[in-house]
Design an enzyme around this catalytic site. Structure first.
Site, PDB file in Angstrom:
ATOM      1  N   GLU A 124     -21.453  -7.613  15.659  1.00 20.10           N
ATOM      2  CA  GLU A 124     -22.888  -7.471  15.887  1.00 20.10           C
ATOM      3  C   GLU A 124     -23.278  -6.186  15.168  1.00 20.10           C
ATOM      4  O   GLU A 124     -23.093  -5.087  15.678  1.00 20.10           O
ATOM      5  CB  GLU A 124     -23.231  -7.358  17.371  1.00 20.10           C
ATOM      6  CG  GLU A 124     -24.732  -7.301  17.595  1.00 20.10           C
ATOM      7  CD  GLU A 124     -25.182  -6.301  18.674  1.00 20.10           C
ATOM      8  OE1 GLU A 124     -26.321  -6.417  19.139  1.00 20.10           O
ATOM      9  OE2 GLU A 124     -24.395  -5.405  19.040  1.00 20.10           O
ATOM     10  N   ASP A 136     -19.662  -5.560  20.061  1.00 23.03           N
ATOM     11  CA  ASP A 136     -20.990  -5.054  20.348  1.00 23.03           C
ATOM     12  C   ASP A 136     -21.244  -3.765  19.561  1.00 23.03           C
ATOM     13  O   ASP A 136     -20.379  -2.896  19.477  1.00 23.03           O
ATOM     14  CB  ASP A 136     -21.098  -4.774  21.858  1.00 23.03           C
ATOM     15  CG  ASP A 136     -22.491  -4.343  22.279  1.00 23.03           C
ATOM     16  OD1 ASP A 136     -23.428  -5.128  22.101  1.00 23.03           O
ATOM     17  OD2 ASP A 136     -22.623  -3.209  22.778  1.00 23.03           O
TER      18      ASP A 136
END
Length: 543
Positions: free
Chosen positions: A276, A217
Protein backbone atom coordinates in the site's frame (compact mmCIF):
# COMPACT_ATOMS: atom_id res chain seq x y z
CA UNK A 1 -10.98 -4.15 -36.47
CA UNK A 2 -7.78 -2.22 -36.92
CA UNK A 3 -5.02 -1.90 -34.40
CA UNK A 4 -4.49 1.62 -33.07
CA UNK A 5 -1.66 1.15 -30.62
CA UNK A 6 -0.06 -1.45 -28.45
CA UNK A 7 0.15 -1.11 -24.67
CA UNK A 8 2.67 -3.56 -23.33
CA UNK A 9 1.53 -5.28 -20.19
CA UNK A 10 3.71 -6.35 -17.32
CA UNK A 11 4.21 -9.83 -18.65
CA UNK A 12 6.36 -12.39 -16.88
CA UNK A 13 10.05 -12.25 -17.83
CA UNK A 14 11.07 -14.60 -20.61
CA UNK A 15 11.43 -18.16 -19.38
CA UNK A 16 9.74 -17.44 -16.06
CA UNK A 17 6.90 -19.71 -15.03
CA UNK A 18 3.61 -17.91 -14.51
CA UNK A 19 3.02 -17.33 -10.81
CA UNK A 20 -0.31 -17.27 -9.02
CA UNK A 21 0.01 -13.68 -7.86
CA UNK A 22 0.59 -12.27 -11.34
CA UNK A 23 -3.08 -12.61 -12.29
CA UNK A 24 -4.82 -13.41 -8.99
CA UNK A 25 -8.18 -11.96 -8.03
CA UNK A 26 -7.80 -11.04 -4.36
CA UNK A 27 -10.85 -10.34 -2.19
CA UNK A 28 -10.43 -7.84 0.64
CA UNK A 29 -12.14 -8.91 3.86
CA UNK A 30 -12.66 -6.03 6.29
CA UNK A 31 -12.83 -8.43 9.21
CA UNK A 32 -14.96 -6.39 11.63
CA UNK A 33 -17.65 -5.94 8.95
CA UNK A 34 -17.72 -9.31 7.18
CA UNK A 35 -19.42 -11.87 9.44
CA UNK A 36 -20.05 -12.01 13.21
CA UNK A 37 -20.00 -15.43 14.85
CA UNK A 38 -20.69 -14.52 18.48
CA UNK A 39 -23.43 -11.88 18.35
CA UNK A 40 -21.40 -8.95 19.68
CA UNK A 41 -22.01 -6.90 16.53
CA UNK A 42 -18.41 -7.08 15.30
CA UNK A 43 -17.12 -9.41 12.61
CA UNK A 44 -14.48 -11.96 13.60
CA UNK A 45 -12.26 -14.75 12.30
CA UNK A 46 -14.76 -17.58 12.95
CA UNK A 47 -17.26 -15.50 10.99
CA UNK A 48 -14.90 -15.27 8.04
CA UNK A 49 -14.25 -18.99 8.32
CA UNK A 50 -17.99 -19.72 8.12
CA UNK A 51 -18.28 -17.78 4.85
CA UNK A 52 -15.37 -19.40 3.02
CA UNK A 53 -17.75 -21.47 0.83
CA UNK A 54 -19.28 -18.22 -0.45
CA UNK A 55 -15.87 -16.81 -1.34
CA UNK A 56 -14.76 -20.02 -3.03
CA UNK A 57 -18.01 -20.03 -4.99
CA UNK A 58 -17.54 -16.42 -6.00
CA UNK A 59 -14.39 -17.47 -7.81
CA UNK A 60 -11.63 -15.41 -6.18
CA UNK A 61 -8.12 -16.76 -5.65
CA UNK A 62 -7.09 -15.25 -2.31
CA UNK A 63 -8.34 -13.28 0.68
CA UNK A 64 -6.68 -10.24 2.18
CA UNK A 65 -7.66 -9.87 5.84
CA UNK A 66 -7.45 -6.48 7.55
CA UNK A 67 -5.66 -6.44 10.95
CA UNK A 68 -7.02 -8.75 13.63
CA UNK A 69 -4.10 -8.39 16.05
CA UNK A 70 -4.29 -7.26 19.67
CA UNK A 71 -5.17 -3.57 19.56
CA UNK A 72 -6.94 -0.85 21.55
CA UNK A 73 -8.73 -0.06 18.24
CA UNK A 74 -7.94 3.65 18.10
CA UNK A 75 -7.72 3.12 14.32
CA UNK A 76 -9.75 -0.09 14.04
CA UNK A 77 -6.76 -2.41 14.39
CA UNK A 78 -4.14 -0.43 12.48
CA UNK A 79 -2.73 0.49 15.89
CA UNK A 80 -1.17 -2.84 16.85
CA UNK A 81 -0.24 -3.65 20.45
CA UNK A 82 0.86 -7.27 19.82
CA UNK A 83 1.72 -8.45 16.31
CA UNK A 84 1.82 -12.15 17.26
CA UNK A 85 -1.64 -12.64 18.75
CA UNK A 86 -5.32 -12.17 17.87
CA UNK A 87 -7.43 -9.57 19.63
CA UNK A 88 -10.21 -11.25 21.66
CA UNK A 89 -12.68 -9.12 19.69
CA UNK A 90 -11.78 -11.19 16.61
CA UNK A 91 -11.10 -14.61 18.17
CA UNK A 92 -7.97 -16.53 19.09
CA UNK A 93 -4.73 -17.63 17.52
CA UNK A 94 -6.31 -21.07 17.09
CA UNK A 95 -9.10 -19.39 15.11
CA UNK A 96 -6.45 -17.86 12.83
CA UNK A 97 -4.81 -21.27 12.35
CA UNK A 98 -8.17 -22.85 11.56
CA UNK A 99 -9.08 -20.10 9.10
CA UNK A 100 -5.78 -20.49 7.24
CA UNK A 101 -6.20 -24.28 7.04
CA UNK A 102 -9.83 -24.09 5.91
CA UNK A 103 -9.05 -21.43 3.30
CA UNK A 104 -6.34 -23.62 1.84
CA UNK A 105 -8.77 -26.55 1.78
CA UNK A 106 -11.13 -24.38 -0.29
CA UNK A 107 -8.34 -23.49 -2.70
CA UNK A 108 -7.99 -19.97 -1.31
CA UNK A 109 -4.79 -18.26 -0.24
CA UNK A 110 -4.57 -15.97 2.79
CA UNK A 111 -2.87 -12.57 2.86
CA UNK A 112 -2.71 -10.71 6.17
CA UNK A 113 -2.01 -7.08 6.93
CA UNK A 114 1.28 -6.05 8.49
CA UNK A 115 1.60 -2.55 9.95
CA UNK A 116 5.30 -1.58 10.07
CA UNK A 117 5.26 2.24 10.05
CA UNK A 118 3.89 2.57 13.57
CA UNK A 119 2.70 0.61 16.59
CA UNK A 120 -0.03 1.34 19.10
CA UNK A 121 0.90 3.59 21.98
CA UNK A 122 -0.12 0.62 24.13
CA UNK A 123 2.56 -1.58 22.59
CA UNK A 124 5.07 -2.82 25.17
CA UNK A 125 7.86 -1.02 23.32
CA UNK A 126 6.19 2.38 23.52
CA UNK A 127 5.26 1.90 27.15
CA UNK A 128 8.92 1.12 27.83
CA UNK A 129 9.94 4.24 25.91
CA UNK A 130 7.69 6.36 28.11
CA UNK A 131 9.21 4.90 31.23
CA UNK A 132 12.86 5.00 30.13
CA UNK A 133 13.29 8.68 29.31
CA UNK A 134 15.44 10.70 26.87
CA UNK A 135 18.46 9.10 25.25
CA UNK A 136 17.44 5.55 26.16
CA UNK A 137 17.57 2.50 23.86
CA UNK A 138 13.84 2.15 24.41
CA UNK A 139 13.13 5.59 22.97
CA UNK A 140 15.52 4.90 20.08
CA UNK A 141 12.98 2.42 18.70
CA UNK A 142 10.70 5.36 17.84
CA UNK A 143 11.11 8.73 16.14
CA UNK A 144 11.60 10.89 19.22
CA UNK A 145 13.20 14.35 19.08
CA UNK A 146 13.76 17.44 21.17
CA UNK A 147 11.47 20.35 20.38
CA UNK A 148 12.35 23.67 18.83
CA UNK A 149 12.46 27.03 20.56
CA UNK A 150 14.44 28.08 23.62
CA UNK A 151 12.44 25.78 25.89
CA UNK A 152 11.72 23.02 23.35
CA UNK A 153 8.02 23.83 23.43
CA UNK A 154 7.59 23.84 19.64
CA UNK A 155 7.34 20.64 17.54
CA UNK A 156 10.59 19.52 15.88
CA UNK A 157 9.26 20.44 12.41
CA UNK A 158 6.08 21.34 10.50
CA UNK A 159 4.98 17.82 9.58
CA UNK A 160 1.25 17.18 9.69
CA UNK A 161 -0.67 14.03 10.49
CA UNK A 162 -2.61 12.34 7.71
CA UNK A 163 -5.53 12.47 10.14
CA UNK A 164 -5.17 16.23 10.64
CA UNK A 165 -3.22 18.47 13.01
CA UNK A 166 0.46 18.29 13.94
CA UNK A 167 2.32 15.00 13.48
CA UNK A 168 4.08 15.47 16.84
CA UNK A 169 2.92 14.99 20.42
CA UNK A 170 4.95 16.05 23.44
CA UNK A 171 6.01 13.44 25.97
CA UNK A 172 6.32 13.91 29.71
CA UNK A 173 9.75 15.39 30.25
CA UNK A 174 9.62 17.56 27.13
CA UNK A 175 10.60 15.46 24.11
CA UNK A 176 8.27 14.93 21.15
CA UNK A 177 7.30 11.73 19.30
CA UNK A 178 6.24 11.47 15.66
CA UNK A 179 2.88 10.04 14.61
CA UNK A 180 2.05 10.45 10.95
CA UNK A 181 -1.42 9.14 11.75
CA UNK A 182 -3.27 9.27 15.10
CA UNK A 183 -1.42 10.23 18.32
CA UNK A 184 -2.09 6.64 19.43
CA UNK A 185 0.09 5.43 16.51
CA UNK A 186 3.74 6.42 17.22
CA UNK A 187 6.10 6.01 14.25
CA UNK A 188 8.86 3.45 14.55
CA UNK A 189 12.49 4.35 13.85
CA UNK A 190 13.49 2.09 10.97
CA UNK A 191 17.11 3.19 11.21
CA UNK A 192 17.25 1.10 14.38
CA UNK A 193 18.46 -2.49 13.71
CA UNK A 194 16.30 -3.76 16.56
CA UNK A 195 13.16 -2.60 14.71
CA UNK A 196 14.23 -4.36 11.53
CA UNK A 197 15.00 -7.59 13.37
CA UNK A 198 11.68 -7.51 15.20
CA UNK A 199 9.67 -7.24 11.99
CA UNK A 200 11.61 -10.00 10.31
CA UNK A 201 10.64 -12.16 13.28
CA UNK A 202 6.98 -11.07 12.95
CA UNK A 203 6.93 -11.97 9.24
CA UNK A 204 8.42 -15.38 9.98
CA UNK A 205 5.87 -16.00 12.75
CA UNK A 206 2.94 -15.64 10.34
CA UNK A 207 4.69 -17.36 7.44
CA UNK A 208 5.33 -20.33 9.73
CA UNK A 209 1.59 -20.37 10.50
CA UNK A 210 0.93 -20.76 6.79
CA UNK A 211 -0.09 -17.36 5.46
CA UNK A 212 0.59 -16.81 1.78
CA UNK A 213 1.64 -13.20 2.02
CA UNK A 214 1.26 -9.72 3.46
CA UNK A 215 -0.40 -6.49 2.54
CA UNK A 216 2.09 -3.89 3.76
CA UNK A 217 0.31 -0.94 5.33
CA UNK A 218 1.91 2.45 4.56
CA UNK A 219 4.71 0.71 2.68
CA UNK A 220 5.99 4.14 1.62
CA UNK A 221 6.34 5.46 5.15
CA UNK A 222 9.11 3.77 7.11
CA UNK A 223 12.01 5.94 5.90
CA UNK A 224 12.20 9.64 6.74
CA UNK A 225 14.45 12.20 5.05
CA UNK A 226 17.73 12.81 6.91
CA UNK A 227 17.44 15.69 9.34
CA UNK A 228 13.62 15.60 9.23
CA UNK A 229 13.33 18.83 7.17
CA UNK A 230 10.23 21.00 7.10
CA UNK A 231 7.72 20.53 4.30
CA UNK A 232 7.11 24.26 4.10
CA UNK A 233 3.41 23.88 3.32
CA UNK A 234 0.21 23.35 5.25
CA UNK A 235 -2.55 21.03 4.04
CA UNK A 236 -0.09 18.17 3.61
CA UNK A 237 -2.76 15.46 3.60
CA UNK A 238 -3.95 16.83 0.27
CA UNK A 239 -0.45 16.30 -1.15
CA UNK A 240 -0.39 12.55 -0.58
CA UNK A 241 0.33 10.67 -3.77
CA UNK A 242 0.93 13.84 -5.78
CA UNK A 243 3.95 15.57 -4.23
CA UNK A 244 7.33 14.67 -2.75
CA UNK A 245 7.17 14.70 1.06
CA UNK A 246 10.13 14.19 3.43
CA UNK A 247 8.29 11.51 5.39
CA UNK A 248 6.82 9.42 2.54
CA UNK A 249 8.30 7.60 -0.48
CA UNK A 250 11.90 8.16 0.51
CA UNK A 251 14.46 6.07 -1.37
CA UNK A 252 15.74 4.37 1.78
CA UNK A 253 12.40 2.59 2.24
CA UNK A 254 13.38 0.23 -0.55
CA UNK A 255 16.17 -1.24 1.59
CA UNK A 256 13.49 -2.52 3.95
CA UNK A 257 11.50 -4.09 1.16
CA UNK A 258 14.57 -5.85 -0.22
CA UNK A 259 15.17 -7.38 3.21
CA UNK A 260 11.57 -8.54 3.35
CA UNK A 261 11.72 -10.04 -0.15
CA UNK A 262 14.65 -12.20 0.93
CA UNK A 263 12.56 -13.48 3.84
CA UNK A 264 9.58 -14.25 1.58
CA UNK A 265 11.76 -16.01 -0.98
CA UNK A 266 13.15 -18.28 1.73
CA UNK A 267 9.70 -19.91 2.08
CA UNK A 268 8.10 -22.33 -0.38
CA UNK A 269 4.91 -21.67 -2.32
CA UNK A 270 5.40 -18.18 -3.75
CA UNK A 271 4.68 -16.13 -0.62
CA UNK A 272 4.08 -12.50 -1.59
CA UNK A 273 3.93 -8.93 -0.32
CA UNK A 274 1.64 -6.21 -1.64
CA UNK A 275 2.53 -2.56 -1.09
CA UNK A 276 0.00 0.00 0.00
CA UNK A 277 2.14 2.82 -1.30
CA UNK A 278 1.24 6.36 -2.29
CA UNK A 279 3.77 7.76 -4.74
CA UNK A 280 3.73 10.93 -6.86
CA UNK A 281 4.03 9.10 -10.20
CA UNK A 282 3.43 5.62 -11.62
CA UNK A 283 7.19 5.37 -12.14
CA UNK A 284 7.87 5.97 -8.44
CA UNK A 285 5.17 3.45 -7.52
CA UNK A 286 6.70 0.83 -9.80
CA UNK A 287 9.97 0.98 -7.85
CA UNK A 288 8.25 -0.90 -5.02
CA UNK A 289 7.78 -3.88 -7.32
CA UNK A 290 11.25 -4.31 -8.76
CA UNK A 291 12.29 -7.98 -8.98
CA UNK A 292 14.09 -7.92 -5.62
CA UNK A 293 11.38 -5.97 -3.75
CA UNK A 294 7.64 -6.48 -3.25
CA UNK A 295 5.47 -8.42 -5.67
CA UNK A 296 2.63 -5.96 -6.24
CA UNK A 297 1.59 -2.41 -5.38
CA UNK A 298 -1.95 -1.07 -5.20
CA UNK A 299 -2.82 1.09 -8.18
CA UNK A 300 -4.48 4.11 -6.61
CA UNK A 301 -4.16 6.06 -9.86
CA UNK A 302 -6.69 3.65 -11.38
CA UNK A 303 -8.98 3.85 -8.35
CA UNK A 304 -9.12 7.65 -8.57
CA UNK A 305 -9.45 7.83 -12.38
CA UNK A 306 -12.54 9.67 -13.66
CA UNK A 307 -15.37 7.85 -15.45
CA UNK A 308 -14.42 9.05 -18.90
CA UNK A 309 -12.58 7.18 -21.62
CA UNK A 310 -9.53 9.37 -22.38
CA UNK A 311 -8.54 9.78 -18.72
CA UNK A 312 -9.15 6.13 -17.89
CA UNK A 313 -7.17 4.96 -20.90
CA UNK A 314 -4.26 7.21 -19.97
CA UNK A 315 -4.16 5.72 -16.46
CA UNK A 316 -4.33 2.16 -17.84
CA UNK A 317 -1.52 2.78 -20.31
CA UNK A 318 0.70 4.49 -17.73
CA UNK A 319 0.07 1.70 -15.23
CA UNK A 320 0.92 -1.06 -17.69
CA UNK A 321 4.02 0.75 -18.93
CA UNK A 322 5.40 1.53 -15.46
CA UNK A 323 4.77 -2.00 -14.14
CA UNK A 324 6.17 -3.54 -17.31
CA UNK A 325 9.42 -1.63 -16.97
CA UNK A 326 10.20 -3.49 -13.74
CA UNK A 327 8.69 -6.82 -14.82
CA UNK A 328 5.81 -6.64 -12.33
CA UNK A 329 2.10 -7.25 -12.89
CA UNK A 330 -0.19 -4.26 -12.89
CA UNK A 331 -2.93 -4.22 -10.26
CA UNK A 332 -6.47 -2.86 -10.50
CA UNK A 333 -8.69 -1.83 -7.62
CA UNK A 334 -12.00 0.08 -7.59
CA UNK A 335 -12.70 0.36 -3.84
CA UNK A 336 -11.25 -0.44 -0.43
CA UNK A 337 -11.82 0.31 3.25
CA UNK A 338 -10.23 3.78 2.98
CA UNK A 339 -12.23 5.34 0.12
CA UNK A 340 -15.83 6.03 -0.81
CA UNK A 341 -17.41 3.05 -2.54
CA UNK A 342 -17.27 3.36 -6.32
CA UNK A 343 -21.04 2.94 -6.90
CA UNK A 344 -21.34 6.28 -5.11
CA UNK A 345 -18.20 7.82 -6.62
CA UNK A 346 -19.50 6.99 -10.09
CA UNK A 347 -22.71 8.95 -9.54
CA UNK A 348 -24.83 6.86 -7.19
CA UNK A 349 -28.26 5.41 -7.83
CA UNK A 350 -28.91 3.72 -11.15
CA UNK A 351 -26.10 5.59 -12.90
CA UNK A 352 -23.52 4.56 -10.32
CA UNK A 353 -24.66 0.95 -10.41
CA UNK A 354 -24.55 0.76 -14.23
CA UNK A 355 -21.06 2.20 -14.21
CA UNK A 356 -19.95 -0.13 -11.42
CA UNK A 357 -21.18 -3.12 -13.43
CA UNK A 358 -19.28 -1.91 -16.50
CA UNK A 359 -16.20 -1.15 -14.39
CA UNK A 360 -16.19 -4.73 -13.10
CA UNK A 361 -15.89 -6.11 -16.65
CA UNK A 362 -13.27 -3.51 -17.55
CA UNK A 363 -11.19 -4.29 -14.45
CA UNK A 364 -11.36 -8.07 -14.78
CA UNK A 365 -10.38 -7.88 -18.46
CA UNK A 366 -7.18 -5.89 -17.86
CA UNK A 367 -3.76 -7.58 -17.65
CA UNK A 368 -2.48 -8.37 -14.17
CA UNK A 369 -4.09 -8.84 -10.78
CA UNK A 370 -7.45 -7.48 -9.57
CA UNK A 371 -8.71 -6.65 -6.08
CA UNK A 372 -12.36 -6.87 -5.00
CA UNK A 373 -13.47 -5.06 -1.84
CA UNK A 374 -16.11 -6.95 0.11
CA UNK A 375 -19.59 -5.90 -0.95
CA UNK A 376 -18.61 -4.43 -4.30
CA UNK A 377 -19.87 -7.67 -5.84
CA UNK A 378 -23.24 -6.74 -4.31
CA UNK A 379 -23.15 -3.20 -5.69
CA UNK A 380 -23.17 -1.72 -2.18
CA UNK A 381 -23.21 2.09 -2.12
CA UNK A 382 -21.49 4.34 0.39
CA UNK A 383 -23.70 4.87 3.44
CA UNK A 384 -23.85 8.66 3.67
CA UNK A 385 -26.39 9.08 6.49
CA UNK A 386 -24.88 7.16 9.40
CA UNK A 387 -26.01 8.66 12.73
CA UNK A 388 -23.40 10.90 14.32
CA UNK A 389 -23.07 8.69 17.38
CA UNK A 390 -21.70 5.85 15.24
CA UNK A 391 -19.00 7.85 13.49
CA UNK A 392 -15.69 6.77 15.01
CA UNK A 393 -13.06 7.12 12.28
CA UNK A 394 -10.02 9.08 13.56
CA UNK A 395 -9.56 10.53 10.06
CA UNK A 396 -12.61 12.73 10.77
CA UNK A 397 -10.26 14.86 12.87
CA UNK A 398 -8.92 16.18 9.56
CA UNK A 399 -12.40 17.18 8.44
CA UNK A 400 -15.78 15.60 9.13
CA UNK A 401 -16.36 14.76 5.49
CA UNK A 402 -13.23 12.61 5.20
CA UNK A 403 -14.49 9.84 7.48
CA UNK A 404 -14.32 6.28 6.16
CA UNK A 405 -17.18 4.77 8.17
CA UNK A 406 -19.60 4.75 5.24
CA UNK A 407 -17.62 2.17 3.25
CA UNK A 408 -17.23 -0.12 6.29
CA UNK A 409 -20.87 -0.94 7.03
CA UNK A 410 -21.38 -4.69 7.66
CA UNK A 411 -22.10 -7.10 4.80
CA UNK A 412 -25.76 -8.02 4.20
CA UNK A 413 -26.11 -11.77 3.80
CA UNK A 414 -29.78 -12.77 3.97
CA UNK A 415 -33.22 -12.03 5.34
CA UNK A 416 -35.67 -9.13 5.26
CA UNK A 417 -34.46 -7.01 8.17
CA UNK A 418 -31.14 -5.58 9.41
CA UNK A 419 -28.55 -6.80 10.11
CA UNK A 420 -29.38 -9.26 7.31
CA UNK A 421 -27.62 -12.32 8.69
CA UNK A 422 -24.39 -10.51 9.57
CA UNK A 423 -24.51 -12.07 13.02
CA UNK A 424 -26.73 -13.70 15.59
CA UNK A 425 -27.36 -10.45 17.47
CA UNK A 426 -29.57 -7.52 16.48
CA UNK A 427 -26.97 -4.80 16.92
CA UNK A 428 -23.94 -4.15 14.77
CA UNK A 429 -20.98 -1.83 15.30
CA UNK A 430 -22.27 0.27 12.37
CA UNK A 431 -25.98 0.13 11.47
CA UNK A 432 -26.97 -1.62 8.25
CA UNK A 433 -29.51 0.32 6.13
CA UNK A 434 -32.95 -1.34 5.80
CA UNK A 435 -32.81 -0.45 2.09
CA UNK A 436 -30.14 -3.11 1.66
CA UNK A 437 -32.72 -5.92 1.84
CA UNK A 438 -32.64 -6.21 -1.94
CA UNK A 439 -28.83 -6.24 -2.00
CA UNK A 440 -28.21 -9.26 0.24
CA UNK A 441 -26.22 -12.23 -0.98
CA UNK A 442 -29.34 -14.39 -0.75
CA UNK A 443 -31.53 -11.97 -2.72
CA UNK A 444 -28.95 -11.51 -5.46
CA UNK A 445 -28.14 -15.22 -5.67
CA UNK A 446 -31.75 -15.76 -6.73
CA UNK A 447 -31.54 -13.10 -9.46
CA UNK A 448 -29.58 -13.98 -12.63
CA UNK A 449 -29.52 -10.29 -13.58
CA UNK A 450 -27.91 -9.14 -10.31
CA UNK A 451 -24.45 -7.65 -10.03
CA UNK A 452 -23.47 -10.64 -7.88
CA UNK A 453 -24.39 -12.93 -10.79
CA UNK A 454 -22.32 -10.69 -13.07
CA UNK A 455 -19.27 -11.00 -10.81
CA UNK A 456 -19.65 -14.77 -10.55
CA UNK A 457 -19.91 -15.11 -14.33
CA UNK A 458 -17.02 -12.73 -14.97
CA UNK A 459 -14.74 -14.49 -12.49
CA UNK A 460 -15.66 -17.89 -13.93
CA UNK A 461 -14.84 -16.72 -17.46
CA UNK A 462 -11.65 -14.99 -16.33
CA UNK A 463 -10.43 -18.14 -14.59
CA UNK A 464 -11.16 -20.35 -17.60
CA UNK A 465 -10.24 -18.12 -20.52
CA UNK A 466 -6.58 -18.32 -21.60
CA UNK A 467 -6.51 -14.72 -22.87
CA UNK A 468 -7.35 -13.16 -19.49
CA UNK A 469 -5.09 -12.58 -16.51
CA UNK A 470 -1.41 -12.02 -17.16
CA UNK A 471 -0.32 -11.09 -20.67
CA UNK A 472 -0.63 -8.30 -23.21
CA UNK A 473 -3.34 -5.82 -24.20
CA UNK A 474 -3.91 -4.49 -27.72
CA UNK A 475 -6.00 -1.35 -28.20
CA UNK A 476 -8.49 -1.23 -31.04
CA UNK A 477 -10.06 1.74 -32.79
CA UNK A 478 -13.48 2.42 -31.33
CA UNK A 479 -16.06 5.20 -31.28
CA UNK A 480 -15.32 8.31 -29.18
CA UNK A 481 -16.04 7.77 -25.49
CA UNK A 482 -15.17 4.07 -25.54
CA UNK A 483 -12.40 1.82 -24.32
CA UNK A 484 -11.91 -0.96 -26.85
CA UNK A 485 -9.22 -3.62 -26.63
CA UNK A 486 -8.43 -7.26 -27.23
CA UNK A 487 -6.62 -9.82 -25.08
CA UNK A 488 -4.92 -12.58 -27.05
CA UNK A 489 -3.78 -15.98 -25.81
CA UNK A 490 -0.83 -17.97 -27.19
CA UNK A 491 -3.26 -20.66 -28.41
CA UNK A 492 -4.97 -18.17 -30.74
CA UNK A 493 -8.06 -17.58 -28.64
CA UNK A 494 -8.86 -13.99 -27.80
CA UNK A 495 -11.33 -11.95 -25.83
CA UNK A 496 -12.42 -8.47 -26.79
CA UNK A 497 -13.72 -5.90 -24.29
CA UNK A 498 -15.64 -2.76 -25.20
CA UNK A 499 -16.78 -0.21 -22.61
CA UNK A 500 -19.00 2.73 -23.51
CA UNK A 501 -18.20 5.57 -21.10
CA UNK A 502 -19.94 8.19 -23.21
CA UNK A 503 -23.42 9.68 -23.10
CA UNK A 504 -24.76 8.11 -26.32
CA UNK A 505 -25.28 4.61 -27.64
CA UNK A 506 -22.37 3.50 -29.85
CA UNK A 507 -21.81 0.76 -32.43
CA UNK A 508 -18.71 -1.43 -32.25
CA UNK A 509 -17.73 -4.18 -34.69
CA UNK A 510 -18.67 -7.59 -33.33
CA UNK A 511 -16.56 -10.35 -34.89
CA UNK A 512 -17.36 -13.25 -32.67
CA UNK A 513 -19.71 -14.53 -29.96
CA UNK A 514 -20.84 -12.40 -26.99
CA UNK A 515 -19.75 -13.88 -23.65
CA UNK A 516 -20.94 -11.42 -21.02
CA UNK A 517 -22.39 -7.91 -20.86
CA UNK A 518 -22.84 -5.55 -17.93
CA UNK A 519 -26.26 -4.48 -19.23
CA UNK A 520 -28.66 -4.78 -22.20
CA UNK A 521 -27.23 -4.38 -25.71
CA UNK A 522 -28.31 -5.10 -29.29
CA UNK A 523 -26.62 -6.95 -32.13
CA UNK A 524 -27.28 -5.38 -35.50
CA UNK A 525 -25.56 -6.09 -38.79
CA UNK A 526 -22.30 -7.39 -37.39
CA UNK A 527 -22.10 -4.68 -34.75
CA UNK A 528 -22.99 -4.45 -31.09
CA UNK A 529 -24.98 -1.40 -30.02
CA UNK A 530 -23.81 -0.48 -26.54
CA UNK A 531 -25.85 1.99 -24.46
CA UNK A 532 -23.99 4.45 -22.18
CA UNK A 533 -22.20 2.93 -19.18
CA UNK A 534 -22.21 -0.58 -20.63
CA UNK A 535 -19.41 -3.09 -21.15
CA UNK A 536 -19.34 -6.20 -23.33
CA UNK A 537 -16.99 -9.17 -23.58
CA UNK A 538 -16.93 -11.40 -26.61
CA UNK A 539 -14.86 -14.25 -27.95
CA UNK A 540 -13.21 -12.70 -30.97
CA UNK A 541 -12.49 -14.50 -34.21
CA UNK A 542 -9.28 -13.35 -35.80
CA UNK A 543 -8.88 -10.11 -33.77
Amino acid sequence: MTQETLAASAGAPAGETARWWRDAVIYQVYVRSFADSDGDGVGDLPGVRSRLPYLAGLGVDALWLTPFYVSPMADFGYDVADYRDVDPLFGTLDDARGLIADAHAHGLRIIVDVVPNHTSDRHAWFQAALAAGPGSPERARYVVRDGRGPDGSLPPNDWESVFGGPAWTRLPGGQWYLHLFAPEQPDLNWENPEVRAEFESILRFWLDLGVDGFRVDVAHGMAKAPGLPDVGHAGQAEMLGTAVLPYFDQDAVHDVHREWRRVLDSYPGERIAVAEAWAPTPERLALYTRPDELHQAFNFHYLTAPWEAPGMREVIEESLRAAGEVGAPATWVLSNHDVKRHVTRYGGGGTGLRRARAAALLTLALPGSAYVYQGEELGLPEVLDLPEEFLQDPQRARDAGSGRDGCRVPMPWEGEDPPFGFGTGARTWLPVPPAWRDLTVAAQSADPASILALYRDALRIRRGHPALGDGALRWLVGPPGTLFFVREAPDGRSLTCAVNMGARTVRVPLHGSPLLASGPFRVDGGCAELPPDTALWWEAQGG
